[in-house]
Design a protein around this motif. Structure first.
Motif, PDB file in Angstrom:
ATOM      1  N   VAL A  78     -38.176 -35.084 -38.713  1.00  0.00           N
ATOM      2  CA  VAL A  78     -37.781 -33.674 -38.799  1.00  0.00           C
ATOM      3  C   VAL A  78     -36.305 -33.519 -38.465  1.00  0.00           C
ATOM      4  CG1 VAL A  78     -38.041 -31.421 -37.663  1.00  0.00           C
ATOM      5  CG2 VAL A  78     -40.058 -32.705 -38.324  1.00  0.00           C
ATOM      6  N   THR A  79     -35.859 -34.174 -37.399  1.00  0.00           N
ATOM      7  CA  THR A  79     -34.471 -34.001 -36.974  1.00  0.00           C
ATOM      8  C   THR A  79     -33.485 -34.760 -37.855  1.00  0.00           C
ATOM      9  OG1 THR A  79     -34.623 -35.832 -35.392  1.00  0.00           O
ATOM     10  CG2 THR A  79     -35.137 -33.625 -34.573  1.00  0.00           C
ATOM     11  N   ALA A  84     -40.330 -33.382 -46.048  1.00  0.00           N
ATOM     12  CA  ALA A  84     -41.470 -32.772 -45.357  1.00  0.00           C
ATOM     13  C   ALA A  84     -42.771 -33.479 -45.715  1.00  0.00           C
ATOM     14  CB  ALA A  84     -41.559 -31.293 -45.709  1.00  0.00           C
ATOM     15  N   ILE A  87     -43.507 -36.125 -43.165  1.00  0.00           N
ATOM     16  CA  ILE A  87     -43.966 -35.526 -41.919  1.00  0.00           C
ATOM     17  C   ILE A  87     -45.424 -35.106 -42.050  1.00  0.00           C
ATOM     18  CG2 ILE A  87     -43.585 -33.620 -40.305  1.00  0.00           C
ATOM     19  CD1 ILE A  87     -40.596 -33.766 -41.471  1.00  0.00           C
TER      20      ILE A  87
END
Length: 181
Positions: A78-79, A84, A87
């Motif tokens: 995420v960082t 996505a 994730i």
């Protein structure tokens, strides 16, 4: 039964969850999947001794390490601006299998086996959240204004403490269950 469960869970999520707005958040999605799995476990006969279900009925300390690694990988993704989709896959791998196994076993009335899958789900959920909060703190992810930074830091520290306490309790339960069994 697992393929039917996934189909029913996706159907429940898409038709009911998104339609009423509940499916737009993680809690709504979990509720949809869990309820769908319970319904399938209640209706469709399955073998609770099958490898995919049985492998999730016992929890060890290695599961804690694996869940912490999965949570850390997801938070770093995420960082770092990773897709996505990656994730989502990380969360699905950590949370979906024990959630479906738990629902199937509850639906089938196999509470004797469901307690282990419920503990695994709790461990995974706790570790993913703990690792994410810790990773965000370590990487310095914070809001842009001072006022929001102060509130976010306090909330992050509080969340870190809560997830650590929950993790300690679940580890103690795992340790006691292994020592007694």
């Amino acid at each position: 039964a697992a393929a039917v469960t996934v189909f029913v869970c996706v159907w429940v999520f898409c038709v009911w969850g998104v339609g009423c707005g509940v499916g737009r958040c993680g809690a709504g999605w979990c509720c949809d999947v869990g309820c769908g799995a319970v319904a399938v476990g209640w209706v469709v006969p399955f073998d609770p001794g099958g490898r995919e279900i049985a492998s999730r009925t016992e929890v060890g300390l290695s599961d804690v390490a694996l869940a912490l690694a999965a949570g850390t990988a997801g938070a770093v993704a995420v960082t770092s601006g990773v897709s996505a989709n990656l994730i989502g896959v990380m969360v699905a791998v950590a949370l979906l299998p024990p959630m479906v196994a738990f629902g199937l076993l509850i639906g089938a009335g196999r509470f004797d086996l469901a307690d282990g899958t419920g503990l695994l789900l709790a461990v995974n959920l706790t570790c993913v959240n703990l690792a994410a909060v810790a990773t965000f703190l370590i990487r310095g992810i914070r809001p842009s204004t001072f006022y929001e930074q102060d509130k976010a830091k306090k909330a992050s520290v509080a969340a870190l403490i809560v997830w650590l306490v929950i993790l300690l309790v679940t580890v103690m339960v795992i340790w006691l269950s292994q020592a007694g069994g």
